[in-house]
Design an enzyme around this catalytic site. Sequence first.
Site, PDB file in Angstrom:
ATOM      1  N   ASP A 189     -10.448 -25.703 -28.467  1.00  0.00           N
ATOM      2  CA  ASP A 189      -9.941 -24.860 -29.542  1.00  0.00           C
ATOM      3  C   ASP A 189      -8.802 -23.938 -29.592  1.00  0.00           C
ATOM      4  O   ASP A 189      -9.378 -22.991 -30.643  1.00  0.00           O
ATOM      5  CB  ASP A 189     -11.637 -24.662 -30.319  1.00  0.00           C
ATOM      6  CG  ASP A 189     -12.116 -23.333 -29.409  1.00  0.00           C
ATOM      7  OD1 ASP A 189     -12.368 -24.042 -28.105  1.00  0.00           O
ATOM      8  OD2 ASP A 189     -12.831 -23.005 -30.161  1.00  0.00           O
ATOM      9  N   LYS A 232     -17.297 -23.027 -34.976  1.00  0.00           N
ATOM     10  CA  LYS A 232     -17.631 -22.063 -33.750  1.00  0.00           C
ATOM     11  C   LYS A 232     -17.257 -20.478 -34.639  1.00  0.00           C
ATOM     12  O   LYS A 232     -16.300 -20.774 -34.748  1.00  0.00           O
ATOM     13  CB  LYS A 232     -17.487 -22.904 -32.107  1.00  0.00           C
ATOM     14  CG  LYS A 232     -17.245 -21.581 -31.641  1.00  0.00           C
ATOM     15  CD  LYS A 232     -16.099 -21.553 -30.102  1.00  0.00           C
ATOM     16  CE  LYS A 232     -15.490 -21.092 -29.775  1.00  0.00           C
ATOM     17  NZ  LYS A 232     -14.295 -21.239 -28.624  1.00  0.00           N
ATOM     18  N   GLU A 265     -22.089 -17.923 -31.129  1.00  0.00           N
ATOM     19  CA  GLU A 265     -21.338 -17.201 -29.802  1.00  0.00           C
ATOM     20  C   GLU A 265     -20.750 -15.831 -29.250  1.00  0.00           C
ATOM     21  O   GLU A 265     -19.879 -15.136 -29.483  1.00  0.00           O
ATOM     22  CB  GLU A 265     -20.396 -18.363 -29.095  1.00  0.00           C
ATOM     23  CG  GLU A 265     -19.502 -17.935 -28.302  1.00  0.00           C
ATOM     24  CD  GLU A 265     -17.927 -18.460 -27.421  1.00  0.00           C
ATOM     25  OE1 GLU A 265     -17.710 -18.363 -26.678  1.00  0.00           O
ATOM     26  OE2 GLU A 265     -18.314 -19.814 -28.719  1.00  0.00           O
ATOM     27  N   GLU A 285     -20.178 -14.043 -26.538  1.00  0.00           N
ATOM     28  CA  GLU A 285     -19.890 -13.727 -25.233  1.00  0.00           C
ATOM     29  C   GLU A 285     -19.812 -12.661 -25.014  1.00  0.00           C
ATOM     30  O   GLU A 285     -19.078 -11.316 -24.938  1.00  0.00           O
ATOM     31  CB  GLU A 285     -18.398 -14.010 -25.439  1.00  0.00           C
ATOM     32  CG  GLU A 285     -18.183 -14.455 -23.941  1.00  0.00           C
ATOM     33  CD  GLU A 285     -16.358 -15.210 -22.968  1.00  0.00           C
ATOM     34  OE1 GLU A 285     -16.364 -15.258 -22.077  1.00  0.00           O
ATOM     35  OE2 GLU A 285     -16.281 -15.598 -24.242  1.00  0.00           O
ATOM     36  N   LYS A 333     -24.176 -21.109 -27.954  1.00  0.00           N
ATOM     37  CA  LYS A 333     -23.106 -21.167 -26.943  1.00  0.00           C
ATOM     38  C   LYS A 333     -22.943 -19.663 -25.830  1.00  0.00           C
ATOM     39  O   LYS A 333     -22.511 -18.251 -25.757  1.00  0.00           O
ATOM     40  CB  LYS A 333     -21.868 -21.528 -27.702  1.00  0.00           C
ATOM     41  CG  LYS A 333     -20.768 -21.043 -26.282  1.00  0.00           C
ATOM     42  CD  LYS A 333     -19.781 -21.836 -26.980  1.00  0.00           C
ATOM     43  CE  LYS A 333     -18.658 -22.148 -26.133  1.00  0.00           C
ATOM     44  NZ  LYS A 333     -17.343 -23.078 -26.373  1.00  0.00           N
ATOM     45  N   SER A 380     -20.667 -26.262 -23.485  1.00  0.00           N
ATOM     46  CA  SER A 380     -19.548 -25.959 -24.267  1.00  0.00           C
ATOM     47  C   SER A 380     -18.310 -25.425 -23.605  1.00  0.00           C
ATOM     48  O   SER A 380     -17.653 -24.186 -23.282  1.00  0.00           O
ATOM     49  CB  SER A 380     -19.853 -25.473 -25.469  1.00  0.00           C
ATOM     50  OG  SER A 380     -18.630 -25.388 -26.043  1.00  0.00           O
ATOM     51  N   TYR A 409      -8.476 -16.286 -26.812  1.00  0.00           N
ATOM     52  CA  TYR A 409      -8.385 -17.446 -27.168  1.00  0.00           C
ATOM     53  C   TYR A 409      -7.329 -17.346 -27.801  1.00  0.00           C
ATOM     54  O   TYR A 409      -6.840 -16.397 -28.899  1.00  0.00           O
ATOM     55  CB  TYR A 409      -9.639 -18.159 -27.916  1.00  0.00           C
ATOM     56  CG  TYR A 409     -10.620 -18.717 -27.005  1.00  0.00           C
ATOM     57  CD1 TYR A 409     -10.927 -19.660 -26.197  1.00  0.00           C
ATOM     58  CD2 TYR A 409     -11.730 -17.569 -26.158  1.00  0.00           C
ATOM     59  CE1 TYR A 409     -11.383 -19.664 -25.656  1.00  0.00           C
ATOM     60  CE2 TYR A 409     -13.099 -18.068 -24.942  1.00  0.00           C
ATOM     61  CZ  TYR A 409     -12.443 -19.351 -24.540  1.00  0.00           C
ATOM     62  OH  TYR A 409     -13.488 -19.713 -24.076  1.00  0.00           O
TER      63      TYR A 409
END
Length: 393
Positions: free
Chosen positions: A68, A180, A220, A222, A262, A331, A393
């Site tokens: 993604d 996500k 998620e 992180e 996640k 993942s 990302y």
Amino acid sequence: MVAAVGMSQVSSSGIKWSFCGTSLERKAAAASKATNVAFAVRAAGYDEELVKTAKTIASPGRGILAIDESNATCGKRLASVGLENNEVNRQAYRQLLCTTPGLGEYISGAIMFEETLYQSTSDGRKMVDCLVEGGIIPGIKVDKGLVPLAGSNDESWCQGLDGLASRTAAYYKQGARFAKWRTVVSIPNGPSELAVTEAAWGLARYAAICQDTGLVPIVEPEVLLDGSHGIDTTLEVAERVWSKVFYFLAENNVLFEGILLKPSMVTPGAECPERATPEQVAEYTLKMLRRRVPPAVPGIMFLSGGQSEVEATLNLNAMNQSPNPWHVSFSYARALQNSVLKTWKGQPENLEAAQKALLVRAKANSLAQLGKYSAEGEAKEAKEGMFVKGYTY
């Protein structure tokens, strides 16, 4: 979606109780007049499907392939093997991944970028259909990326809530069944209470909206690897973050059985001189999960966060040496694709070899999910770290 429900409740002693955001308050009442109380009830139209989807993704020996990356980030990956960042090359690479024969034995879900969700292969098949035919559930990245958080210590917040309900409804129609949303917390920058609260609230709103439109939300937050802090500091911050996340998930009436998590593994910062063994990472990570994550959650799908392919697999394997209340799996993006991209290099004659490289990594992590992985015979390249400071990302 919430519904207002009328409710009359007055005790025989004339004591009235008020709910919904107002602390319970005792009031003397001379008259026994009925009181209407409104409280939230989550729409349950997709509940059964959400639970089934989450359980299917969290099935033994399988995990998630994350493909993604934004077009800009995908371009950086392509550039690393000398390829131009254009739709033709992005489509060719993602076709390689989505059409790998036998991948569904090890992969239960694939997270796509919006471009890929609507793309077709070179022979006219929809990417979504290729995944489904291989036994893989299609997923979609729905956040709009990180931007600076005003009033914070140079921290970020994740945008994308505006228009999310209409977008997720369209993604469901296109064939996606889970979503996500990635937000981040930086230890070197605090993290501030403002940043933690913003991250947790955004994730909770996203999760509630996704469930309302039929998508299982991957939650998620992180905790970035950036920093020289030790593993105890990571544990402290991770517990604080997940405590806030689950508080707001409950406040937003999110169905825990219909979500997946996640999280980052609990490791020292990437620049910490004291490294942790897979056994230590497993001990600290499982400690955090047991303290913060309800057993109603079906699956914990770890991100790799810049660990090497082998390191991420070893750490996952160590966490599956004894039974857990949840499906503990993966993942991964870079930790599944690094070897694949280097093998492919954009050359059609390398396609089959690249797909075999993907199956090698997918099988290794499948074995790790079952607690049966061994790093014996792993290539040197698979042991190279992939941490990038300030990675986006």
